[in-house]
Design an enzyme around this catalytic site. Sequence first.
Site, PDB file in Angstrom:
ATOM      1  N   GLY A  57       0.828  -1.210   0.000  1.00  0.00           N
ATOM      2  CA  GLY A  57       0.000   0.000   0.000  1.00  0.00           C
ATOM      3  C   GLY A  57       0.861   1.258   0.000  1.00  0.00           C
TER       4      GLY A  57
ATOM      5  N   SER B 286       6.494  -4.725  -1.254  1.00  0.00           N
ATOM      6  CA  SER B 286       6.320  -3.316  -1.597  1.00  0.00           C
ATOM      7  C   SER B 286       6.396  -2.440  -0.336  1.00  0.00           C
ATOM      8  CB  SER B 286       5.002  -3.147  -2.363  1.00  0.00           C
ATOM      9  OG  SER B 286       4.900  -1.882  -2.940  1.00  0.00           O
ATOM     10  N   TRP B 287       5.333  -1.732  -0.013  1.00  0.00           N
ATOM     11  CA  TRP B 287       5.304  -0.961   1.235  1.00  0.00           C
ATOM     12  C   TRP B 287       5.578  -1.849   2.446  1.00  0.00           C
ATOM     13  CZ3 TRP B 287       5.432   3.288   4.036  1.00  0.00           C
ATOM     14  CH2 TRP B 287       4.842   3.297   5.306  1.00  0.00           C
TER      15      TRP B 287
ATOM     16  N   ASP C 247       9.883  -4.386 -12.699  1.00  0.00           N
ATOM     17  CA  ASP C 247       9.016  -3.741 -11.708  1.00  0.00           C
ATOM     18  C   ASP C 247       8.934  -2.250 -12.039  1.00  0.00           C
ATOM     19  OD1 ASP C 247       7.850  -2.604  -9.418  1.00  0.00           O
ATOM     20  OD2 ASP C 247       8.767  -4.071  -8.088  1.00  0.00           O
TER      21      ASP C 247
ATOM     22  N   HIS D 197       5.906  -6.058 -10.665  1.00  0.00           N
ATOM     23  CA  HIS D 197       5.772  -5.689  -9.260  1.00  0.00           C
ATOM     24  C   HIS D 197       4.839  -6.607  -8.472  1.00  0.00           C
ATOM     25  CE1 HIS D 197       5.830  -3.134  -5.724  1.00  0.00           C
ATOM     26  NE2 HIS D 197       4.505  -3.124  -5.718  1.00  0.00           N
TER      27      HIS D 197
END
Length: 323
Positions: free
Chosen positions: A44, A111-112, A267, A295
């Site tokens: 996120g 990711s986050w 990505d 990604h």
Amino acid sequence: MSRILFPKISPFSQEWLAVDDHHQLYVEQSGNINGTPVVYLHGGPGAGCSENYRRYFDPEKYRIILFDQRGCGRSKPSPSIEQNSLAHLVNDIEHIRQHLSIDKMLLCGGSWGTTLAIAYGIAHPSKILAFILRGIFLGTQPELDWLYQANGAAKFFPEYYQEFVDLLPEEYRANPLAGYQQLLASDNELAVAAASKAWYFWELRLSSIEHHPIDKSHISDQHQALCMAIISAHFFAQFSQTPGQYLLDSIDRIKHLPAILLHGRYDMVCQLDVAYQLAEQWQNAQLQILPCAGHSGFESQTIDAFCKATDTMAAFLDEQKQR
């Protein structure tokens, strides 16, 4: 040929854990209660957990812990940016660890979720067994510029980027982060819904090199889009005002811990050179560049690599226990 995910499993425990007077976190456990504790951190900010994250892990070997970060998913209230910062989220992970009586844990994320995992590790290195991190994001200004300014990912997807900025007033098109923050803070519910959909759609379009072109009808979960947009814009505005090198500058606190880093060569959300730079500074980290992946955590090559990484790590941690 790609490996499939581990079989679907259901949680053996679900609860809402109060972490302050305002926030309750959705926390679930599945797999083997006596297995190696693993906490998976979703992306996120604001995306919430997928049940498929459980399936990265062998349920016979792992005690699998998922939770929706404060302010999103099934956590309450949602969406919410009140009392919501990186420091709050780090404290939430520690609260969960103590609540579940876990001594040390494997920390995973995408990711986050990699940002948050590294931040937690820096704050509490003695509570970590190891890391598996996919799609490295460190929250630096160049990473934000790549994603939201016209000279980054927009160069590869100019027509998608044009749609992303077309929603903004002219004066904000050179600074989309500020513009979307204004739109998402509006009292106009229709404007907020349109802005959240456009924000989510921009990243969704960049996330996979395997899927066919998608349109906004693919965004079936408006609540997820709303959480993702509001919370991401909130966090990224904070990052643009603070030194973004903090995680790299503090990596010495965790560089003795083993880590498997997975990153798709194509990505378009998180840049490969960030993962490469991190691996250069993290002496006990192994970077695996996935040659045919973007990604998304659910592309075939990424699924294969992540499941193999969890098997490799389970064997390594078992060996460490025997010593």
